[in-house]
Design an enzyme around this catalytic site. Structure first.
Site, PDB file in Angstrom:
ATOM      1  N   GLU A 190       0.806  -1.220   0.000  1.00 34.87           N
ATOM      2  CA  GLU A 190       0.000   0.000   0.000  1.00 34.87           C
ATOM      3  C   GLU A 190       0.838   1.269   0.000  1.00 34.87           C
ATOM      4  O   GLU A 190       0.342   2.356   0.274  1.00 34.87           O
ATOM      5  CB  GLU A 190      -0.968  -0.025   1.184  1.00 34.87           C
ATOM      6  CG  GLU A 190      -1.929  -1.207   1.079  1.00 34.87           C
ATOM      7  CD  GLU A 190      -2.948  -1.270   2.191  1.00 34.87           C
ATOM      8  OE1 GLU A 190      -2.906  -0.404   3.081  1.00 34.87           O
ATOM      9  OE2 GLU A 190      -3.780  -2.182   2.162  1.00 34.87           O
ATOM     10  N   LYS A 226     -15.552  -1.599   2.248  1.00 35.89           N
ATOM     11  CA  LYS A 226     -14.814  -2.081   1.080  1.00 35.89           C
ATOM     12  C   LYS A 226     -15.833  -2.691   0.131  1.00 35.89           C
ATOM     13  O   LYS A 226     -16.441  -3.715   0.456  1.00 35.89           O
ATOM     14  CB  LYS A 226     -13.788  -3.140   1.491  1.00 35.89           C
ATOM     15  CG  LYS A 226     -12.676  -2.628   2.394  1.00 35.89           C
ATOM     16  CD  LYS A 226     -11.802  -3.785   2.860  1.00 35.89           C
ATOM     17  CE  LYS A 226     -10.598  -3.300   3.657  1.00 35.89           C
ATOM     18  NZ  LYS A 226      -9.819  -4.425   4.227  1.00 35.89           N
TER      19      LYS A 226
END
EC number: 4.2.1.11
Length: 422
Positions: free
Chosen positions: A203, A335
């Protein structure tokens, strides 16, 4: 705006793994495209991500999911009105016929769901955030920037998955992004000064081989101060320890420290950290099915700390309702690929807001150039977003889209700062 054609293809995500891209074409000539993300640490209650198995791409191919779009999901939508998102998503789920999207694949269904919304917005010639959220969509999210990676997101000795900075003291999103980026660059200097490598994880955060989990907090505080900001005022810390990954046989295994903790000891661990550090948010501080522990954790630190359910709630309104009923957590991580459709994701957000739970729109560790979640964060006035560090173009794509939206909104743009926190 009737759907005329649905196309799907296999593309690659930010980790070089296959994922699904869908295009929805309307009879007016307008179209929308979307790429679905993929997670590294996934909750057991998530919608099924359909993979091919076998040798191709080491089993991670998505040709079956693509075929399902072409042969089953797409044909079911031909002639439907793209602006009827709930009806579109219901039709997709009816074709699948399972509760976890196990036949068609959550990745196949979601790609079509998101692409349909983009196509409808394109025909109406309005920004996606305005199409999804209406005229009241104006809140820019406070970024949770993952600057130190551990756990399943990195190959190092840090047990906890994400150490994030939250620029709650910034006056605007643009300035918040600057606060975070400057801290990220100073963190690189701090780590180099201590002799650590500055490679980045999935990330975009650094993945140093630190001596302990607590050293991650120490170097982070040093970086915030070196960047010229005050910890706890300008920038706070948010954590995603993702401890479901550490939960074995009813206990929490902190392997880097050689410790095995019970639920109560893990709760005391978080109570200690939040008392000594400017930590304002903890995500998945206990395992996804440790409901009794979550009740005790919420009772002990929930009044002063945002407790976010990711694996716990998996963007699922039913699991969120269970948490609300049991007074578990006080915020939900959203999500879209956990639940597998846009409608269900927005239902979860609406339920959370109705019960005064915080909402954080989130990426996955396997991302792409698709910035749908940036528009979704503004559309729902979520107030917070998790989309990685200040590096890797798959993460920066979301931040840059938010900068564009802030510019478009002009004086109407709202940046909540600390008020975004539960």
């Amino acid at each position: 705006m009737n759907i005329e054609k649905v196309i799907a293809r296999e593309v690659l995500d930010s980790r070089g793994n296959p994922t699904v891209e869908a295009e929805v074409h309307l009879d007016s000539g307008f179209s929308g495209r979307a790429i679905v993300p993929s997670g590294a640490s996934t909750g057991s209650h998530e919608a099924l991500e359909l993979r091919d198995g076998g040798e191709r791409y080491m089993g991670k191919g998505v040709e079956r999911a693509v075929q399902n779009v072409r042969e089953a999901l797409g044909p079911a939508l031909i002639g439907m009105d793209a602006s009827e998102q709930a009806a579109i998503d219901k039709a997709l789920m009816d074709v699948d016929g399972t509760s976890n999207k196990g036949n068609m694949g959550g990745n196949a269904i979601l790609a079509v769901s998101l692409a349909t919304a983009r196509a409808a917005a394109a025909e109406l010639d309005i920004p996606l955030y305005r199409y999804l959220g209406g005229s009241n969509a104006k809140t820019l999210p406070v970024p949770m920037m993952n600057v130190i990676n551990g756990g399943a997101h990195a190959d190092n000795s840090v047990d906890f998955q994400e150490f994030m900075v939250m620029p709650v003291g910034a006056p605007s999103f643009r300035e918040a992004l600057r606060y975070g980026a400057e801290t990220f660059h100073h963190l690189k200097k701090v780590l180099s000064g201590r002799g650590y490598n500055t490679n980045v994880g999935d990330e975009g955060g650094f993945a140093p081989d630190l001596k302990s989990n607590e050293e991650a907090l120490e170097v982070l505080l040093e970086a915030i101060q070196q960047a010229g900001y005050e910890p706890g005022k300008d920038i706070c810390i948010a954590l995603d320890p993702a401890v479901t990954e550490l939960y074995k046989d009813g206990q929490y295994h902190l392997e880097s420290e050689g410790r095995v903790l019970s639920s109560d000891e893990m709760i005391d661990f978080w109570a200690d950290w939040t008392s000594r550090y400017p930590i304002v948010s903890i995500e998945d501080g206990l395992a996804e099915d440790d409901w009794d522990g979550w009740e005790r954790l919420t009772a002990k630190v929930g009044a002063k700390t945002q407790l976010v359910g990711d694996d716990l709630f998996v963007t699922n309104p039913e699991r969120l309702q269970q948490g609300i009923d049991r007074k578990v957590g006080n915020a939900i991580l959203v999500k879209v690929n956990q639940i597998g459709s846009l409608t269900e994701s927005m239902d979860a957000i609406e339920l959370a807001k109705r019960h005064h739970y915080g909402t954080i729109i989130s990426h996955r560790s396997g991302e792409s150039e698709d910035a749908f979640i940036a528009d979704l964060a503004v559309a729902t006035n979520a107030g917070q977003i998790k989309t990685g560090s200040a590096s890797r173009s798959d993460r920066i794509a979301k931040y840059n889209q938010l900068l564009r939206i802030e510019d478009q909104l002009g004086d109407r743009a709202v940046f909540p700062g600390r008020k975004a926190l539960r």
